[in-house]
Design an enzyme around this catalytic site. Structure first.
Site, mmCIF file in Angstrom:
data_model
loop_
_atom_site.group_PDB
_atom_site.id
_atom_site.type_symbol
_atom_site.label_atom_id
_atom_site.label_comp_id
_atom_site.label_asym_id
_atom_site.label_seq_id
_atom_site.Cartn_x
_atom_site.Cartn_y
_atom_site.Cartn_z
ATOM 1 N N CYS A 175 -20.055 -9.177 -4.523
ATOM 2 C CA CYS A 175 -18.846 -8.341 -4.421
ATOM 3 C C CYS A 175 -17.648 -9.243 -4.129
ATOM 4 O O CYS A 175 -17.724 -10.110 -3.261
ATOM 5 C CB CYS A 175 -18.987 -7.348 -3.281
ATOM 6 S SG CYS A 175 -20.496 -6.389 -3.341
ATOM 7 N N CYS A 224 -18.637 2.761 -5.448
ATOM 8 C CA CYS A 224 -19.026 2.377 -4.092
ATOM 9 C C CYS A 224 -17.907 2.901 -3.193
ATOM 10 O O CYS A 224 -16.761 2.448 -3.302
ATOM 11 C CB CYS A 224 -19.144 0.853 -3.999
ATOM 12 S SG CYS A 224 -19.412 0.253 -2.316
ATOM 13 N N CYS A 281 -3.141 -0.271 6.772
ATOM 14 C CA CYS A 281 -4.423 0.256 7.263
ATOM 15 C C CYS A 281 -4.655 -0.280 8.684
ATOM 16 O O CYS A 281 -4.702 -1.506 8.894
ATOM 17 C CB CYS A 281 -5.553 -0.152 6.326
ATOM 18 S SG CYS A 281 -5.189 0.244 4.593
ATOM 19 N N CYS A 296 -7.114 -3.214 9.708
ATOM 20 C CA CYS A 296 -7.323 -4.332 8.784
ATOM 21 C C CYS A 296 -6.603 -5.619 9.211
ATOM 22 O O CYS A 296 -5.396 -5.622 9.448
ATOM 23 C CB CYS A 296 -6.873 -3.929 7.385
ATOM 24 S SG CYS A 296 -7.211 -5.212 6.173
ATOM 25 N N ARG A 305 -25.171 1.747 2.839
ATOM 26 C CA ARG A 305 -25.071 0.330 3.198
ATOM 27 C C ARG A 305 -24.531 0.111 4.609
ATOM 28 O O ARG A 305 -23.467 0.622 4.966
ATOM 29 C CB ARG A 305 -24.155 -0.391 2.203
ATOM 30 C CG ARG A 305 -23.947 -1.857 2.591
ATOM 31 C CD ARG A 305 -23.085 -2.576 1.615
ATOM 32 N NE ARG A 305 -23.707 -2.587 0.315
ATOM 33 C CZ ARG A 305 -23.039 -2.708 -0.829
ATOM 34 N NH1 ARG A 305 -21.732 -2.805 -0.822
ATOM 35 N NH2 ARG A 305 -23.684 -2.729 -1.973
ATOM 36 N N CYS A 340 -1.396 -8.412 2.650
ATOM 37 C CA CYS A 340 -1.380 -7.116 1.959
ATOM 38 C C CYS A 340 -0.216 -6.268 2.470
ATOM 39 O O CYS A 340 0.078 -6.242 3.670
ATOM 40 C CB CYS A 340 -2.698 -6.393 2.177
ATOM 41 S SG CYS A 340 -2.776 -4.802 1.332
ATOM 42 N N CYS A 381 -19.428 -6.443 -8.309
ATOM 43 C CA CYS A 381 -18.644 -5.398 -7.655
ATOM 44 C C CYS A 381 -17.300 -6.021 -7.300
ATOM 45 O O CYS A 381 -17.254 -7.201 -6.938
ATOM 46 C CB CYS A 381 -19.362 -4.935 -6.387
ATOM 47 S SG CYS A 381 -18.441 -3.735 -5.412
HETATM 48 S S1 SF4 Z 1 -7.706 -2.330 3.862
HETATM 49 FE FE1 SF4 Z 1 -6.453 -4.164 4.260
HETATM 50 S S2 SF4 Z 1 -6.444 -5.231 2.287
HETATM 51 FE FE2 SF4 Z 1 -7.112 -3.126 1.848
HETATM 52 S S3 SF4 Z 1 -5.247 -1.985 1.335
HETATM 53 FE FE3 SF4 Z 1 -5.545 -1.741 3.566
HETATM 54 S S4 SF4 Z 1 -4.338 -3.420 4.516
HETATM 55 FE FE4 SF4 Z 1 -4.616 -3.933 2.334
#
Ligand code: SF4
Length: 330
Positions: free
Chosen positions: A114, A205, A74, A77, A277, A70, A145
Site C-alpha cells: 500500500c 478499503c 484531520c 494526523c 484489518r 497536507c 493499494c
Molecule cells: S489524514 Fe492527514 S494526509 Fe490525509 S487528508 Fe487528512 S491531514 Fe491530509
C-alpha cells in the site's frame, strides 16, 4: 437511538444511485456493543469461521510515498501542515526507492503493498508517477493499494487501467462526529470518492479510527455506515488513535482496549466477508490484546516497522506472534 442523519449518509453511499438497503441500523450495532464481552467474541468468531479459514491472516505493507505538508485539518494526523508535529516534509519518493521497499516487503511475506501520499487529492500531474508505481509494483507479483486523498473525475479510471487492486479512503468516524475531527472537507466528499473508486471497478478499503473522543454510539454509527455500503468495503481497517503531540487530539483520554476489541467484533459480524484489518495503534497493543482482536475476527494486519509516519511492531516480533498463536500468513 437510531440516527436519521447516519441513515441518510448511508443511503448516499449507494454506488448504483439507488438507496442502499439499510441492513444494519445504528441501534442494531449498538446492541452488539452491549453484548457481554465473551458472547460478542464467540458470535464474531462463529461468523468469521463461516466465511474465512480460521487462523489465516493477510499481511500488507504500507509505505509513505509523499510525507507531510497536507492542506487538510484531520485532527489526528501528523501530516497536516496546520499542526506542528515535528514531521519533516518529503517530496514524492522516486520510483526506484518505492520498488526497493516493495521487493523487501514481498521478501518478508507481505502479499499487498500500500502506498500513501499526504494530499487533499492528487493533481493530474501527481497521478502520472503514481500510476507508474502501481504498474511496476504489480509486476513484482504484489497486490497494490494506494491512498491519495480525494479523487477527481477520471482519476479512479486511470488507476484501474494501471491495474490498481484497492483504493483506501476511510470514512474515519460516525457522521455526527465527523465535523468535530475534520472541517476542510466533508464526509460527502469522501463518499463521492468511494463511489468513484467503486464505479471504476477497484476494490474499496475503507474503515475508521476509534479513540477520537467519540461515544460508543459513535463507534456503532461508524460500523453501521460501513456495513450499509452497497456492497460493504472489501477491506475494513480499524485504527486505534495514535496520539501524536502537536495534533488537536494529542491529549484526549485513551479508549478502553476492550472497546477496541468490541469494535473489531462488530465489524466482523456486520461485514462477514470483508477483511477486517488491525491498523494504526497496534504498536501500543499487547500481544494478548492482539490475540483477542484475531479472536474477534480481525484477519489482516499492516506488517513492517513503519505505518505512514508512526511506528508499527517489527516484522520479527509479528513473525513470533504468528508462531505463538498458530496463525498462517496469506
Ligand atoms: S489524514 Fe492527514 S494526509 Fe490525509 S487528508 Fe487528512 S491531514 Fe491530509
Amino acid at each position: 437511538m437510531t440516527s436519521t442523519s447516519t441513515l441518510q449518509f448511508v443511503r448516499k453511499a449507494a454506488s448504483d444511485g439507488n438507496p442502499a438497503e439499510v441492513r444494519w441500523r445504528v441501534a442494531d450495532v449498538q446492541a452488539l456493543f452491549d453484548m457481554p464481552f465473551m458472547d460478542l467474541l464467540f458470535r464474531a468468531q462463529q461468523v468469521h469461521r463461516e466465511h474465512f479459514t480460521a487462523g489465516e491472516v493477510q499481511r500488507s505493507t504500507l509505505l509513505s510515498i509523499k510525507t507531510g505538508g497536507c492542506s487538510e485539518d484531520c485532527g489526528y494526523c501528523s501530516q497536516s501542515a496546520r499542526y506542528d508535529t515535528g514531521l519533516e516534509r518529503e517530496r514524492l519518493m522516486p520510483i526506484d526507492e518505492v520498488l526497493e521497499h516493495a521487493r523487501a516487503a514481498k521478501a518478508k511475506g507481505s502479499s499487498r503493498f500500500c502506498m500513501g501520499a499526504a494530499w487533499r487529492g492528487p493533481k493530474d500531474k501527481d497521478l502520472v508517477p503514481v500510476l507508474e508505481m502501481v504498474r511496476e509494483v504489480k509486476k513484482l507479483g504484489l497486490e497494490t493499494c494506494v491512498t491519495l486523498g480525494m479523487l477527481g473525475e477520471g482519476q479512479a479510471a486511470q488507476l484501474a487501467d494501471a491495474g490498481l487492486d484497492y483504493y483506501n479512503h476511510n470514512v474515519d468516524t460516525a457522521p455526527e462526529f465527523y465535523g468535530e475531527v475534520i472541517t476542510t472537507h466533508t464526509l460527502q466528499d469522501r463518499l463521492d470518492t468511494l463511489d468513484r473508486v467503486r464505479g471504476a471497478g477497484i476494490n474499496v478499503c475503507s474503515g475508521g479510527i476509534v479513540g477520537l473522543g467519540e461515544t460508543q454510539l459513535g463507534r456503532a454509527g461508524l460500523i453501521a455506515q460501513l456495513a450499509n455500503m452497497n456492497p460493504p468495503p472489501e477491506s475494513v481497517p480499524i485504527n486505534n488513535l495514535v496520539q501524536i503531540p502537536g495534533t488537536p487530539l494529542a491529549d484526549g483520554g485513551k479508549l478502553d482496549p476492550f472497546e477496541f476489541v468490541r469494535t473489531v467484533a462488530a465489524a466482523r459480524i456486520t461485514m462477514p466477508t470483508s477483511f477486517v484489518r488491525l491498523s494504526a495503534g497496534r504498536q501500543e497493543m499487547s500481544d494478548e490484546l492482539q490475540a483477542l482482536c484475531f479472536m474477534a475476527g480481525a484477519n489482516s494486519i499492516f506488517y513492517g516497522e513503519r505505518l505512514l509516519t508512526t511506528d508499527n511492531p517489527d516484522a520479527g516480533h509479528d513473525e513470533q506472534l504468528f508462531v505463538r498463536l498458530g496463525l498462517t500468513a496469506i
